[in-house]
Motif scaffolding. Structure first.
Motif, PDB file in Angstrom:
ATOM      1  N   HIS A 252       0.834  -1.209   0.000  1.00 26.61           N
ATOM      2  CA  HIS A 252       0.000   0.000   0.000  1.00 26.61           C
ATOM      3  C   HIS A 252       0.872   1.264   0.000  1.00 26.61           C
ATOM      4  O   HIS A 252       0.628   2.204  -0.756  1.00 26.61           O
TER       5      HIS A 252
ATOM      6  N   MET B 211      -3.476  14.173   5.937  1.00 24.84           N
ATOM      7  CA  MET B 211      -4.384  13.036   5.774  1.00 24.84           C
ATOM      8  C   MET B 211      -5.250  13.005   7.032  1.00 24.84           C
ATOM      9  O   MET B 211      -4.843  12.496   8.072  1.00 24.84           O
TER      10      MET B 211
ATOM     11  N   HIS C 108      -1.669   4.957  10.812  1.00 24.50           N
ATOM     12  CA  HIS C 108      -1.853   4.682   9.372  1.00 24.50           C
ATOM     13  C   HIS C 108      -1.786   5.995   8.587  1.00 24.50           C
ATOM     14  O   HIS C 108      -1.102   6.093   7.566  1.00 24.50           O
TER      15      HIS C 108
ATOM     16  N   GLU D 109       1.224   6.831   5.927  1.00 20.18           N
ATOM     17  CA  GLU D 109       0.810   7.013   4.535  1.00 20.18           C
ATOM     18  C   GLU D 109       1.110   8.437   4.064  1.00 20.18           C
ATOM     19  O   GLU D 109       1.597   8.644   2.942  1.00 20.18           O
TER      20      GLU D 109
HETATM   21 MN   LIG Z   1      -4.302   3.933   3.584  1.00 23.31          MN
END
Ligand SMILES: [Mn+2]
Length: 194
Positions: A38, A97, A159, A163
């Motif tokens: 990912h 994010m 996360h 990311e």
């Molecule tokens: Mn993600």
């Protein structure tokens, strides 16, 4: 078209990486660790590169798999950059994010360094040990011959932090390896070489 490849086969892992810096074809990443896939896919997408990464463990030790993939990725990028003639050299990106805000600043002028200030406190992000994150960036920076500074500016969700770090690093790198139109034959250093 700038391209680079690396093959790394040892008693621990079997890795192949192919990169196309100027062709954002659909990236393919298969490492056997879903969160690592990912993150590498996010890097490829946000750096707008074509990439094909196949990484297979031989000894079953995840540290080796993650480390060797990052080394091969860095080596393939170094190959794709060649003598780095005409590149902008520096790049910077700050990516939010949700709660997370992460900044990456890069110099791809041949001076390997990494400082990864994410201060991750969770042991894992999905199926990836968080201790691997800084090590991936360090191995990548060392073999791609670039200096990378990553700072967590805000946020708690691991996360999102990880990311955002990969996306910020990708966008900073893409800025830095872009060819400066007015300087396509120049080396962006007063030394005249990297
Ligand atoms: Mn993600």
């Amino acid at each position: 078209m700038r391209s680079g490849a690396a093959r790394r086969t040892t008693a621990e892992t079997d890795i192949s990486v192919d990169l196309l810096l100027d062709d954002p074809s659909t990236p393919v990443v298969e490492t056997g660790i879903a969160m690592f896939d990912h993150l590498l896919l996010a890097f490829a997408f946000h750096a707008r590169i074509g990439c094909h990464i196949q990484a297979r463990t031989i000894d079953g030790i995840r540290h080796h798999l993650v480390e060797d993939t990052a080394i091969a990725f860095g080596q393939a990028l170094d190959g794709a950059l060649g003598d780095r003639r005409g590149i902008v050299r520096y790049g910077e990106s700050t990516i939010p994010m949700d709660d997370a805000l992460v900044r990456a600043v890069v110099d791809i002028g041949g001076r390997p360094w990494s400082r990864i200030a994410l201060d991750l406190t969770h042991e894992r992000v999905e199926d990836l040990e968080t201790v691997f994150v800084a090590h991936v960036f360090a191995s990548f920076a060392q073999h791609a011959l670039l200096a990378l500074h990553v700072d967590r500016l805000a946020g708690d969700d691991p996360h999102h932090l990880v990311e955002a770090a990969f996306k910020a690093a990708a966008r900073a790198c893409a800025q830095a390896w872009a060819i400066a139109p007015a300087a396509s034959t120049l080396i962006a250093s007063t030394k005249g070489r990297f």
